[in-house]
Design an enzyme around this catalytic site. Structure first.
Site, PDB file in Angstrom:
ATOM      1  CG  HIS A 216      -1.946   1.090   1.205  1.00 42.75           C
ATOM      2  ND1 HIS A 216      -3.231   0.884   0.749  1.00 42.75           N
ATOM      3  CD2 HIS A 216      -1.878   2.397   1.562  1.00 42.75           C
ATOM      4  CE1 HIS A 216      -3.907   2.021   0.831  1.00 42.75           C
ATOM      5  NE2 HIS A 216      -3.101   2.965   1.327  1.00 42.75           N
ATOM      6  CB  CYS A 219      -2.886   7.773  -0.369  1.00 39.52           C
ATOM      7  SG  CYS A 219      -4.079   8.941  -1.075  1.00 39.52           S
ATOM      8  CB  THR A 279      -5.058  10.367 -12.283  1.00 39.13           C
ATOM      9  OG1 THR A 279      -3.964  10.213 -11.380  1.00 39.13           O
ATOM     10  CG2 THR A 279      -5.308   9.048 -12.999  1.00 39.13           C
ATOM     11  CG  ASP A 291       3.340   3.647 -10.813  1.00 41.38           C
ATOM     12  OD1 ASP A 291       4.129   4.123  -9.965  1.00 41.38           O
ATOM     13  OD2 ASP A 291       2.364   2.945 -10.507  1.00 41.38           O
ATOM     14  NE  ARG A 293       3.026   3.317  -7.340  1.00 42.59           N
ATOM     15  CZ  ARG A 293       1.811   2.827  -7.169  1.00 42.59           C
ATOM     16  NH1 ARG A 293       1.339   2.644  -5.940  1.00 42.59           N
ATOM     17  NH2 ARG A 293       1.073   2.511  -8.218  1.00 42.59           N
ATOM     18  CE  LYS A 319       0.814  -1.313  -5.481  1.00 42.13           C
ATOM     19  NZ  LYS A 319      -0.170  -0.949  -4.437  1.00 42.13           N
TER      20      LYS A 319
END
Length: 372
Positions: A216, A219, A279, A291, A293, A319
């Protein structure tokens, strides 16, 4: 200094990169050396008139504004790689127009970015600031103050490949949670920006068996303040409760705000969303790809906790793939769905359609994890 750092047990290369990140993040110039020579780099976020005048005199007409491919595309250029605009003078208004104005179009041709430019953008990304950088080539006669941090270019790329994949367990303690009375918080240091990351062990999962796991990303707006623009808060709380009511599990709370762009850039993107951008389009205006990440360090956290087989709770196929590539056995993947609201339905549809998130709108009546 290198000898001192080595004797103290620190990796001197890593220390130098982290110092460069701190300087760059605080709007101070950093010198990067490579086979191409030396360049002075500084982000455009906080440049004022006084700084611009000094840099202009230093650059002697050789400065350039480096932008990533995502931003160049929003300027109307067909670009797959980063590029730069030569700057005869450091004009703050023009720089702002090219770097962040959502309605701007390129006013001059763009040049292909070189190695020095790519290094400058990498430092900006690691620093969680806008990926828009002034690069000033230096010659041997250029006099730079002794307190300017200097870094070798290859260290930046080594940092992402090595230091950012590591995680070191720092502390742990039981922390009872609402609807999950038996929980333990385990704090690691590492990953993105070498910040603190948290593993929440809910209940008493059997680590010899496949363990329910959720990655997670933090946020602030959704998790803490209940923002209706996303489903993050719903996913967070529902997952913890579901784990407590079932076989237990591990939730990794990762400091990767705004898909890895940082809270400041996330709020900038929210402003653009309020003007009608979706977004991902908003992120592209700011110069970010889909992204930013990385999840290698998350897999390392799980391994240090004794987990080898996981049942991942996620809607994001990236993920799933990341844990598999990191050597974990992903036994199953299951969905975690939040409420569908007037404020977030467009956001969720965009995640499904542009990033391939596994979202089933027929099942939005529940927030609990479920199997396909």
């Amino acid at each position: 200094m290198t000898e001192l750092l080595t004797n103290l047990g620190d990796a001197p290369d890593q220390v130098m990169v982290e110092r460069a990140i701190a300087e760059f993040r605080n709007a101070r110039p950093v010198m990067i050396k490579g086979a191409y020579g030396s360049v002075l780099v500084i982000g455009i976020e906080d440049i004022g008139l006084r700084q611009a005048a000094y840099l202009d005199a230093l650059a002697q007409g050789a400065a350039r504004l480096v932008l990533p491919a995502a931003r160049l595309r929003t300027l109307g250029l067909d670009s797959r790689k980063a590029g730069y605009f030569p700057l005869i003078s450091i004009d703050i208004a023009r720089i702002a127009l090219l770097a962040v104005n959502p309605e701007a179009k390129a006013d001059t041709p763009v040049e292909a970015a070189g190695e020095a430019d790519e290094n400058a953008l990498e430092l900006a990304r690691l620093s969680l600031v806008l990926p828009a950088v002034l690069v000033l080539p230096l010659n041997e006669q250029t006099v730079i103050a002794d307190d300017v941090v200097t870094i070798e270019s290859d260290l930046l790329h080594k940092y992402r490949k090595t230091a950012m994949t590591k995680a070191r367990l720092i502390s742990r303690a039981p922390v009872p949670l609402d609807k999950a009375g038996k929980s333990e918080f385990v704090v690691f240091r590492g990953g993105e920006g070498m910040r603190d990351q948290v593993a929440i062990i809910v209940g008493e999962p059997d680590l010899s068996q496949p363990v329910y796991v959720r990655l997670h990303s933090a946020c602030l707006t959704g998790d803490l303040f209940g923002s209706l623009k996303c489903d993050c808060g719903d996913q967070l709380r529902a997952t913890v409760q579901w784990m407590a009511e079932n076989e237990g599990g591990i939730l990794l709370y990762l400091d990767q705000e705004g898909r890895g762009n940082g809270i400041a850039n996330k709020i900038r993107a929210y402003r653009l969303q309020a003007e009608g951008y979706d977004t991902y389009a908003a992120d592209e205006v700011l110069g970010f790809d889909l992204d930013q990440r990385h999840f290698e360090f998350a897999a390392e956290m799980l391994k240090q906790l004794g987990v080898s087989k996981v049942r991942i709770l996620t809607n994001n196929p990236v993920k799933i793939e990341a844990l598999q590539k990191s050597g974990l056995d992903v036994v199953s993947d299951e969905r975690v769905l939040g409420r569908l609201t007037d404020e977030n339905k467009s956001y969720l549809a965009t995640k499904r359609d542009k990033a391939g998130h596994l979202l089933d709108y027929d099942s939005f009546a529940t927030c609990a994890p479920r199997k396909d």
